[in-house]
Design a protein around this motif. Structure first.
Motif, PDB file in Angstrom:
ATOM      1  N   UNK A 238       0.823  -1.209   0.000  1.00 37.20           N
ATOM      2  CA  UNK A 238       0.000   0.000   0.000  1.00 37.20           C
ATOM      3  C   UNK A 238       0.858   1.262   0.000  1.00 37.20           C
ATOM      4  N   UNK A 239       0.185   2.402  -0.119  1.00 40.32           N
ATOM      5  CA  UNK A 239       0.839   3.688  -0.299  1.00 40.32           C
ATOM      6  C   UNK A 239       1.661   4.106   0.915  1.00 40.32           C
ATOM      7  N   UNK A 240       1.081   3.969   2.124  1.00 44.00           N
ATOM      8  CA  UNK A 240       1.766   4.368   3.343  1.00 44.00           C
ATOM      9  C   UNK A 240       2.169   3.192   4.220  1.00 44.00           C
ATOM     10  N   UNK A 241       1.862   1.987   3.805  1.00 41.10           N
ATOM     11  CA  UNK A 241       2.321   0.812   4.522  1.00 41.10           C
ATOM     12  C   UNK A 241       1.612   0.584   5.843  1.00 41.10           C
ATOM     13  N   UNK A 242       2.099  -0.377   6.646  1.00 35.31           N
ATOM     14  CA  UNK A 242       1.415  -0.755   7.883  1.00 35.31           C
ATOM     15  C   UNK A 242       1.714   0.143   9.074  1.00 35.31           C
ATOM     16  N   UNK A 243       2.721   1.004   8.988  1.00 39.11           N
ATOM     17  CA  UNK A 243       3.125   1.786  10.166  1.00 39.11           C
ATOM     18  C   UNK A 243       3.639   3.162   9.745  1.00 39.11           C
ATOM     19  N   UNK A 244       2.723   4.044   9.297  1.00 33.23           N
ATOM     20  CA  UNK A 244       3.154   5.334   8.737  1.00 33.23           C
ATOM     21  C   UNK A 244       3.890   6.239   9.716  1.00 33.23           C
TER      22      UNK A 244
END
Length: 511
Positions: A238-244
């Motif tokens: 995804x664009x910002x991942x699991x831990x933005x």
């Protein structure tokens, strides 16, 4: 094996040849430390980029952060390009070059000493620089060890000694110019290498779209982020991942940190002229997009190799990228070996030159012998190059565990202490000597405190917080402490607005 060895022999021969070619350009202290301040834009830009991105990025950061954040780790590379390179050149480049020439400062501690009229700031700054550059060096070697464990059946210690000796030779002989020219060659190798590796690894996963689809099927680790997202699929693609939030901390440390690292900022001291600064800005940004963006993009696919890097329930982060490269053809593995050697040697040469010049010019000369002859200074710097290389070899034989953690400590201590007073000192006449001391204390004190207590579990986030704290503390302390001598400060700042008087050619102008 023959292909790998041949590529390395050619590479090493070129590096040593450049060192001896540059010998005639290293006959004075100014030449040895800064290349006579005549370095062109392309060489300066590549020197900045190759010192920025070492095996630490390619092996350590790309593997660990690619695993944690997936494809969103590419944001780290883009942050490095646009904050760590583009903005650094725009904000610091021109002003650093002009003011350091005005002050006749060759190192960052010397800049602090002359800009804020304090011998003590200069001496303490040199000690901070030396101490916190040591873990950086250990990280460079650690990354190299992982690669050689994959590519060669040779004792890692032999590889470390060979790299250290070769780097030491061309730095001792040719100084800054040898380092910069070799950085340019090494940078070209890195550009070609990273592009070839990304294409090969993705092809091994069935192509880009197939690799992204596989990554989107990987569930997140329990406890990584909010309860609603635990075990969710698709976040690693995804664009910002699991831990933005933690991703932002990494972006800040690895991008803003370069603004306060002595070996990085020194590249601005040496650049030729203002036109070169403008060209260097563009070239450096392009280089960072390809190298940093490419490294983190590649690392983002690390979880597709989880069956090989998870041992006993624990992830061996520093083995992720080497594992991704295991199945590449021999010629590509040879290219990768040369790529990582290039990244490592360029960073190591920059570190040892910075450390040796800082110890000689900012500690030994002011404390021991103010009227030290130029030849003595040159010889002493060369001795310290050998000394620092030797220390780095000893550390490399038994380096700490994770590369990223070592880098967090090093960057946090250096940039936490130096970034704010250096940046504000270029622009503001109101920054005080006390504010610089406050930045030193906060940067070093908090970094050491966190190393002992692990108050903030991640050294990366701790480093980012330390840098931001310095940016807040320096103007506050400056506002409440005695102001510097206005006449002296105004005289320093004349470098930005010097008036030029010329003779008029025509006395009678047309009406």
């Amino acid at each position: 094996m023959a292909i790998k060895v041949i590529l390395l022999v050619v590479f090493f021969s070129v590096m040593i040849g450049v060192g001896f070619y540059s010998r005639k350009k290293a006959r004075s202290v100014n030449d040895y430390v800064l290349g006579g301040r005549t370095v062109g834009p392309w060489i300066s830009a590549f020197a900045f980029g190759t010192s920025y991105f070492s095996s630490v990025v390619f092996i350590g950061y790309a593997g660990q952060f690619g695993w944690k954040f997936g494809l969103s780790s590419t944001w780290i590379g883009l942050g490095n390009a646009f904050i760590g390179s583009l903005l650094a050149w725009l904000v610091l480049g021109r002003r650093t070059r002009i003011m350091t020439q005005k002050l006749d400062a060759k190192t960052m501690p010397e800049y602090f000493g002359k800009r804020f009229d304090s011998k003590a700031l200069r001496i303490v700054g040199s000690i901070i620089a030396f101490v916190f550059l040591v873990p950086y060096t250990a990280g460079v070697y650690n990354g190299l060890s992982r690669l050689f464990g994959m590519a060669f059946d040779v004792d890692y210690r032999i590889c470390v000694i060979v790299m250290a000796v070769l780097t030491g030779v061309y730095v001792v002989v040719g100084g800054y110019m040898a380092t910069a020219l070799n950085d340019f060659i090494q940078g070209i190798i890195m550009l070609i290498g990273i592009a070839a590796v990304i294409i090969a690894v993705l092809n091994g996963q069935g192509g880009f779209l197939a690799a992204v689809r596989k990554l989107s099927e990987v569930p997140t680790d329990p406890g990584v982020t909010t309860t609603a997202l635990q075990g969710s699929q698709g976040l690693f693609a995804s664009f910002f991942g699991p831990d933005p939030l933690n991703l932002l901390g990494v972006v800040i440390l690895t991008s803003l940190g370069t603004w306060g690292l002595p070996q990085m900022v020194q590249k601005f001291y040496a650049i030729k002229d203002e036109k070169s600064v403008r060209t260097g800005t563009i070239v450096s940004t392009f280089f960072a997009i390809i190298i940093a963006g490419g490294c983190y993009f590649l690392g983002g696919f690390g979880r597709l190799f989880s069956d090989k890097v998870v041992v006993g329930g624990k992830v061996a982060f520093d083995t992720i990228v080497p594992t991704m490269l295991e199945t590449l053809p021999d010629i590509l593995i040879g290219v990768v070996v040369v790529l990582v050697f290039s990244a490592s040697m360029s960073t190591l040469s920059s570190l040892v030159l910075t450390s040796s010049s800082t110890l000689t010019l900012d500690l030994i000369k002011p404390v021991m012998k103010k009227d030290m002859k130029e030849k003595t200074q040159l010889n002493l710097m060369r001795v310290f190059v050998i000394f620092f290389v030797a220390i780095s070899v000893v550390l490399a034989f038994d380096p700490p565990t994770f590369i990223a953690q070592m880098m967090g400590v090093s960057w946090g201590g250096l940039a936490g202490a130096f970034l704010a007073p250096f940046l504000y000192g270029l622009y503001s006449r109101k920054i005080t000597k006390s504010a610089v001391w406050a930045s030193y204390i906060v940067g070093v004190g908090f970094t050491v405190f966190n190393m002992i207590t692990s108050w903030i579990p991640s050294p990366i986030n701790a480093g980012a917080i330390t840098m931001i704290a310095g940016l807040v503390i320096v103007p506050i302390v400056s506002a409440i402490t005695p102001k510097p001598d206005k006449e002296k400060i105004d005289e320093i700042f004349t470098c930005y607005d010097e008036k030029v008087m010329v003779h008029r050619i025509k006395s009678l102008e047309e009406e």
